[in-house]
Design a protein around this motif. Structure first.
Motif, PDB file in Angstrom:
ATOM      1  N   LEU A 156       7.279  -5.751  11.970  1.00  0.00           N
ATOM      2  CA  LEU A 156       6.698  -6.027  10.643  1.00  0.00           C
ATOM      3  C   LEU A 156       7.216  -7.326  10.030  1.00  0.00           C
ATOM      4  O   LEU A 156       7.000  -7.582   8.837  1.00  0.00           O
ATOM      5  N   ASP A 157       7.880  -8.145  10.835  1.00  0.00           N
ATOM      6  CA  ASP A 157       8.405  -9.439  10.362  1.00  0.00           C
ATOM      7  C   ASP A 157       9.266  -9.269   9.114  1.00  0.00           C
ATOM      8  O   ASP A 157       9.081  -9.982   8.107  1.00  0.00           O
ATOM      9  N   SER A 158      10.178  -8.307   9.164  1.00  0.00           N
ATOM     10  CA  SER A 158      11.059  -8.049   8.028  1.00  0.00           C
ATOM     11  C   SER A 158      12.504  -8.073   8.519  1.00  0.00           C
ATOM     12  O   SER A 158      12.786  -8.377   9.675  1.00  0.00           O
ATOM     13  N   SER A 159      13.439  -7.764   7.614  1.00  0.00           N
ATOM     14  CA  SER A 159      14.853  -7.731   7.978  1.00  0.00           C
ATOM     15  C   SER A 159      15.559  -6.642   7.201  1.00  0.00           C
ATOM     16  O   SER A 159      14.978  -6.038   6.273  1.00  0.00           O
ATOM     17  N   LEU A 179       3.366  -3.263  -3.177  1.00  0.00           N
ATOM     18  CA  LEU A 179       4.059  -2.993  -1.917  1.00  0.00           C
ATOM     19  C   LEU A 179       3.268  -3.542  -0.733  1.00  0.00           C
ATOM     20  O   LEU A 179       2.026  -3.493  -0.727  1.00  0.00           O
ATOM     21  N   VAL A 180       3.999  -4.030   0.271  1.00  0.00           N
ATOM     22  CA  VAL A 180       3.366  -4.571   1.473  1.00  0.00           C
ATOM     23  C   VAL A 180       4.109  -4.059   2.707  1.00  0.00           C
ATOM     24  O   VAL A 180       5.273  -3.629   2.611  1.00  0.00           O
ATOM     25  N   PRO A 181       3.454  -4.061   3.882  1.00  0.00           N
ATOM     26  CA  PRO A 181       4.156  -3.690   5.112  1.00  0.00           C
ATOM     27  C   PRO A 181       5.382  -4.574   5.334  1.00  0.00           C
ATOM     28  O   PRO A 181       5.314  -5.791   5.203  1.00  0.00           O
ATOM     29  N   GLY A 182       6.513  -3.929   5.651  1.00  0.00           N
ATOM     30  CA  GLY A 182       7.765  -4.658   5.824  1.00  0.00           C
ATOM     31  C   GLY A 182       8.725  -4.461   4.676  1.00  0.00           C
ATOM     32  O   GLY A 182       9.930  -4.728   4.802  1.00  0.00           O
ATOM     33  N   ASP A 183       8.226  -3.989   3.530  1.00  0.00           N
ATOM     34  CA  ASP A 183       9.109  -3.686   2.397  1.00  0.00           C
ATOM     35  C   ASP A 183      10.014  -2.512   2.741  1.00  0.00           C
ATOM     36  O   ASP A 183       9.583  -1.546   3.397  1.00  0.00           O
ATOM     37  N   ILE A 227      11.036   1.891   5.847  1.00  0.00           N
ATOM     38  CA  ILE A 227      10.264   0.652   5.948  1.00  0.00           C
ATOM     39  C   ILE A 227       8.788   0.991   5.769  1.00  0.00           C
ATOM     40  O   ILE A 227       8.248   1.854   6.474  1.00  0.00           O
ATOM     41  N   VAL A 228       8.138   0.327   4.840  1.00  0.00           N
ATOM     42  CA  VAL A 228       6.703   0.504   4.640  1.00  0.00           C
ATOM     43  C   VAL A 228       5.964  -0.120   5.825  1.00  0.00           C
ATOM     44  O   VAL A 228       6.180  -1.284   6.148  1.00  0.00           O
ATOM     45  N   PHE A 229       5.113   0.679   6.483  1.00  0.00           N
ATOM     46  CA  PHE A 229       4.341   0.108   7.596  1.00  0.00           C
ATOM     47  C   PHE A 229       2.829   0.152   7.345  1.00  0.00           C
ATOM     48  O   PHE A 229       2.051  -0.440   8.086  1.00  0.00           O
ATOM     49  N   ALA A 230       2.403   0.865   6.295  1.00  0.00           N
ATOM     50  CA  ALA A 230       0.968   0.903   5.974  1.00  0.00           C
ATOM     51  C   ALA A 230       0.780   1.080   4.476  1.00  0.00           C
ATOM     52  O   ALA A 230       1.481   1.866   3.838  1.00  0.00           O
ATOM     53  N   THR A 231      -0.169   0.363   3.910  1.00  0.00           N
ATOM     54  CA  THR A 231      -0.480   0.454   2.482  1.00  0.00           C
ATOM     55  C   THR A 231      -1.987   0.618   2.298  1.00  0.00           C
ATOM     56  O   THR A 231      -2.771   0.314   3.196  1.00  0.00           O
ATOM     57  N   GLY A 232      -2.370   1.098   1.101  1.00  0.00           N
ATOM     58  CA  GLY A 232      -3.788   1.184   0.754  1.00  0.00           C
ATOM     59  C   GLY A 232      -4.626   1.940   1.765  1.00  0.00           C
ATOM     60  O   GLY A 232      -4.280   3.042   2.206  1.00  0.00           O
ATOM     61  N   ALA A 233      -5.726   1.315   2.171  1.00  0.00           N
ATOM     62  CA  ALA A 233      -6.679   1.953   3.089  1.00  0.00           C
ATOM     63  C   ALA A 233      -6.107   2.168   4.481  1.00  0.00           C
ATOM     64  O   ALA A 233      -6.658   2.943   5.271  1.00  0.00           O
ATOM     65  N   GLN A 234      -4.988   1.486   4.821  1.00  0.00           N
ATOM     66  CA  GLN A 234      -4.390   1.625   6.152  1.00  0.00           C
ATOM     67  C   GLN A 234      -3.483   2.850   6.274  1.00  0.00           C
ATOM     68  O   GLN A 234      -3.066   3.212   7.365  1.00  0.00           O
ATOM     69  N   THR A 235      -3.169   3.482   5.150  1.00  0.00           N
ATOM     70  CA  THR A 235      -2.318   4.667   5.188  1.00  0.00           C
ATOM     71  C   THR A 235      -3.081   5.848   5.782  1.00  0.00           C
ATOM     72  O   THR A 235      -4.311   5.806   5.925  1.00  0.00           O
TER      73      THR A 235
END
Length: 842
Positions: A23-26, A138-142, A213-221
């Motif tokens: 998810l390009d996060s850290s 919120l976005v994926p990677g948060d 780690i958030v991996f899906a938001t909105g319609a992608q959940t």
């Protein structure tokens, strides 16, 4: 079934480092700049509601092949310069549309549109600092942090958990919380109730803490995929299918017959035929055949049904759903919130009741902000038994642990250090000082077979010098007792299911809960004789499509079905049956949208309510069965109108068409044909108010075009025969005498036909007709007889005054016609009954 590619499955086996890289996060979270870029790509973390404007509701009233047919009939009437009839037809269409619009618009306004499912703010790690942000940002990677009471704002992979429990009943149907852990799973193909390292959007944290780690938001959940199904699914209702077939049949039959009449007239009469008059006569005849009051009859019937249901606190969102309700052959329901109360309740207690309940309540954690369903059930039992606990304080406690499957507290009680341990039977029994006796073991097994959850409570006294550790929980415990808990049945459920079965409806439970619990509920409400007569989704979808159809029809209890699998099952059932679905949670939304009739109870999730056709405000299943009965009454009255108008109109249609070939003048003037239509239709509109025989609501029915055709043909032949009798009796005198007396006879026979075809029995054995029908019938007869004596009747409609003998003859022939239709009708239904009996024997 083709398995859906569910996004959460991609993260089940992965650890924290792998997911952060994906998810390009850290570990420090996203930077604000990275988050903004992701927001542009992924969009806001919201679910878009499918809004229904008043314009859509208005145009929906005209979305019917029959309305198109009527508009064409009105245009033809205007072409004939018959303004009265043209405006009458348009008036029918307008009244029908206004009634339907206001009923559906009012229902839409009475409901709240789809709300935001997420909470207003989330604790998120941004730039290595914990901050609060609106959940739609919120976005994926948060990386987010969660605590008791939080509604999970997105789909999250856990990276840390501390005694974390989450209520997932909105998705799975299970009343008890799910235990969550940050440990990666060994498989990427597990159902949602076993996805222990995933938190799903809209579920609720009941105890413990965690971060992920958030991996899906909105319609992608996961919930977004459910919402998507509800928007993309637009099933055609049984009502729409029936009206479509009927309209097509009428149009084809009229078109074919008129073409034949015009061609034969031209062949027989050649150059003597006035082509213009013939075409105008044919168009008028066609207009007269079309039952233009049908939409109005249907709307009146449906509106009366909606008003009756409203008195029982039922909101009807789609008016035609009332009639569809009457055609339901299979009624499916998720048990949670529909058959059961969706709350745990103490069922039975093993041991000294007061002592067991007291210890169960003393072991409630003081650290948890929100009590879990078990604690609430124990507190309720304490209150019901009117017990009070002596002064006590908790010195220490060890919270519930998913691995240990128990919790414990050290309480200062009666000047003693009392250690109370509470948990699953397997986590307590082998730590008892004395081995449990056979009575306890047998009791626990019996409770679990009934689908109940068992909690065992034990205790021991500690010295002041003893150190309170987990080891103290594991030796020298003394059994206090055990408690079984259930999600109780709604009081109205068993009775409602039995009544549904008496009405010929197959009732099925489709739930995300375990086979043991589902089977127990099915046994309690009488759907199965054996608690194990249950099929799981895993087993069901390994079958081939033919065996799936057989299993769908034969099983009444379906367990461990996800929302997508419920949706698939409903579609399979719909291939053979008219299906209604009663639900409450988000997990029911796709199935609700797919079903022929969607029903939800009060308190249902917003997505479920959005998908519904009918909403029960008082949560009584009994209301559904009453609604089904109401729908069948609407259906019965609608089919009465169809049979009566087809039989009388087509009988008259064929007689006039054939006779036009035998004489050199029109057997009936176009304006007279349209007046017959007007006068006979007003009493027929009152069919919507008619009483219905019990026989007509015993079993679900669908629009049987074949039966309509057979009845219309048989009774139509009788009508044609008596039209010939009228023609033979009065044609010798003069054209105007024929026109006048045939006009009177046509209306009389059609009105009498109402009293014959309104029942399948001999007319005097049926329920009495409604007062409205009777009054309008008398009024129509009086107007019919009087109008030839008036100036308007003679100058505009070209009638002549009938003599007393002529009127006596007309009435006598009409009575003979009524007797003939009664004989024909009863012979037909007797023959059909015998044929059905032979088919059953074969």
């Amino acid at each position: 079934m083709a398995k859906n590619n569910l996004l959460y499955e991609e993260y089940l086996e992965n650890d924290e480092v792998t997911i952060l890289n994906q998810l390009d996060s850290s570990a420090n979270g996203l930077t604000n700049l990275e988050a903004q870029k992701k927001l542009l790509i992924n969009g806001r973390n919201v679910l878009k509601a499918h809004k229904i404007s008043w314009v859509i509701i208005l145009f929906r009233q005209f979305k019917s092949p029959f309305i198109y047919l009527l508009i064409g009939a009105a245009l033809l009437a205007f072409f004939l310069k018959e303004l009265i009839d043209g405006f009458m037809i348009l008036g029918f269409i307008l009244i029908n549309s206004i009634l339907g619009f206001f009923q559906e618009f009012r229902s839409e306004q009475a409901l709240k549109m789809l709300k935001k499912i997420t909470t207003s703010n989330a604790r998120v790690l941004r730039d290595n600092a914990e901050i609060l942000i609106p959940v739609d940002q919120l976005v994926p990677g948060d990386i987010i942090k969660l605590q008791p009471g939080d509604i999970v704002p997105a789909d999250v992979h856990l990276i840390e958990s501390n005694n974390l429990q989450v209520n997932e009943s909105i998705l799975t149907g299970e009343s008890e919380p799910s235990l969550k852990s940050a440990k990666p799973l060994s498989s990427d193909k597990v159902p949602i109730h076993k996805a222990s390292n995933i938190l799903f959007s809209s579920t609720v944290v009941t105890s413990g803490q965690g971060s992920g780690i958030v991996f899906a938001t909105g319609a992608q959940t996961y919930i977004g995929s459910i919402a998507k199904l509800t928007v993309e699914t637009h099933p055609e209702s049984n009502f729409e299918k029936g009206m479509g077939k009927f309209s097509t049949f009428v149009l084809k039959l009229v078109g074919f017959t008129l073409s034949l009449v015009i061609i034969i007239n031209l062949l027989l009469k050649g150059g003597t035929t006035n082509i213009g008059d013939l075409i105008i006569f044919s168009i008028a005849l066609a207009t007269a055949v079309i039952p233009e009051a049908l939409p109005l009859v249907i709307t009146f019937s449906l509106s009366r049904g909606a008003i009756k249901l409203a008195k029982h606190k039922v909101v009807v969102k789609r008016l035609s759903a009332i009639e569809d309700l009457g055609s339901i052959q299979v009624l499916c329901a998720d048990k949670t919130g529909t058959i059961t109360e969706n709350k745990l309740e103490v069922s039975e207690i093993f041991g000294e009741k007061d002592n067991v309940i007291t210890h169960a309540n003393m072991a409630i954690s003081q650290k948890s902000i929100h009590k879990d369903p078990f604690d609430i059930a124990f507190e309720s039992a304490l209150e019901k038994q009117s017990l009070t606990i002596k002064s006590w304080t908790i010195g220490h406690e060890i919270p519930f642990d998913p691995d240990r499957k128990r919790n414990s507290v050290l309480a200062l009680y009666d000047n003693k250090n009392l250690l109370i341990v509470r948990g699953a039977a397997e986590s307590i029994l082998h730590h008892l000082k004395n081995n449990p006796d056979d009575k306890l073991t047998s009791w626990i097994l019996n409770q679990e077979k009934q689908g109940k959850r068992v909690i065992v409570i034990a205790h021991r006294f500690l010295k002041d010098s003893d150190e309170y550790t987990k080891n103290k929980e594991e030796k020298d415990l003394v059994l206090t007792g055990a408690i079984s808990l259930i999600d109780p049945l709604k009081k109205s459920a068993p009775e409602a299911i039995k009544k549904a079965q008496k009405l010929g409806i197959a009732f099925k439970i489709i739930t995300g809960d375990s086979p043991v619990v589902a089977g127990s509920i099915g046994f309690q409400v009488g759907l199965v004789k054996d608690r194990t007569d249950v099929i799981t989704a895993e087993k069901f979808f390994t079958l081939d499509i033919i065996d799936q159809k057989k299993a769908a029809a034969n099983y009444n209890i379906f367990a461990r079905f996800s929302p997508h699998e419920k949706y698939e099952l409903i579609n399979i059932l719909k291939e053979e049956f008219e299906v209604g679905y009663l639900g409450e949670g988000i997990n029911d939304a796709p199935a609700l949208k797919s079903a022929n009739v969607a029903l939800v109870v009060h308190g249902a999730s917003d997505i479920a309510r959005e998908s519904a056709d009918i909403i029960l405000l008082n949560k009584s299943l009994r209301v559904i069965v009453d609604g089904i009965q109401e729908g069948r009454e609407v259906f019965a009255n609608t089919t009465k109108y169809v049979k009566i108008t087809l039989a009388s109109n087509f009988g008259n249609f064929y007689a006039v068409a054939i006779i036009s070939l035998l004489i050199d003048y029109l057997p009936m003037l176009p304006i007279q044909i349209l007046l017959i239509n007007l006068l006979s239709d007003f009493p027929l509109i009152a069919v919507a108010t008619d009483s219905v025989d019990i026989e007509d609501i015993k079993n679900p029915e669908t629009y049987n075009l074949r039966e309509f055709i057979v009845i219309a043909t048989l009774i139509g032949m009788v009508s044609t025969l008596f039209d010939f009798i009228y023609f033979a009796t009065f044609s010798k005198i003069s054209p105007s005498v024929l026109h006048t007396n045939w006009f009177i006879g046509s209306i009389l026979t059609e009105l009498l036909l109402v009293y014959s075809l309104r029942t399948k029995f001999v007319f005097y054995k049926s329920k009495a007709p409604s007062l409205t029908i009777f009054i309008l019938t008398i009024a129509a007869i009086l107007v019919t007889v009087i109008i030839p004596f008036t100036t308007i009747g003679q100058n505009i409609f070209k009638f002549t005054q009938p003599t007393a003998n002529q009127l006596l003859t007309v009435f006598s022939i009409a009575l003979l016609y009524f007797v003939s239709t009664e004989i024909t009708k009863n012979l037909y239904y007797k023959f059909r009954k015998n044929v059905k009996a032979i088919q059953i024997l074969i």
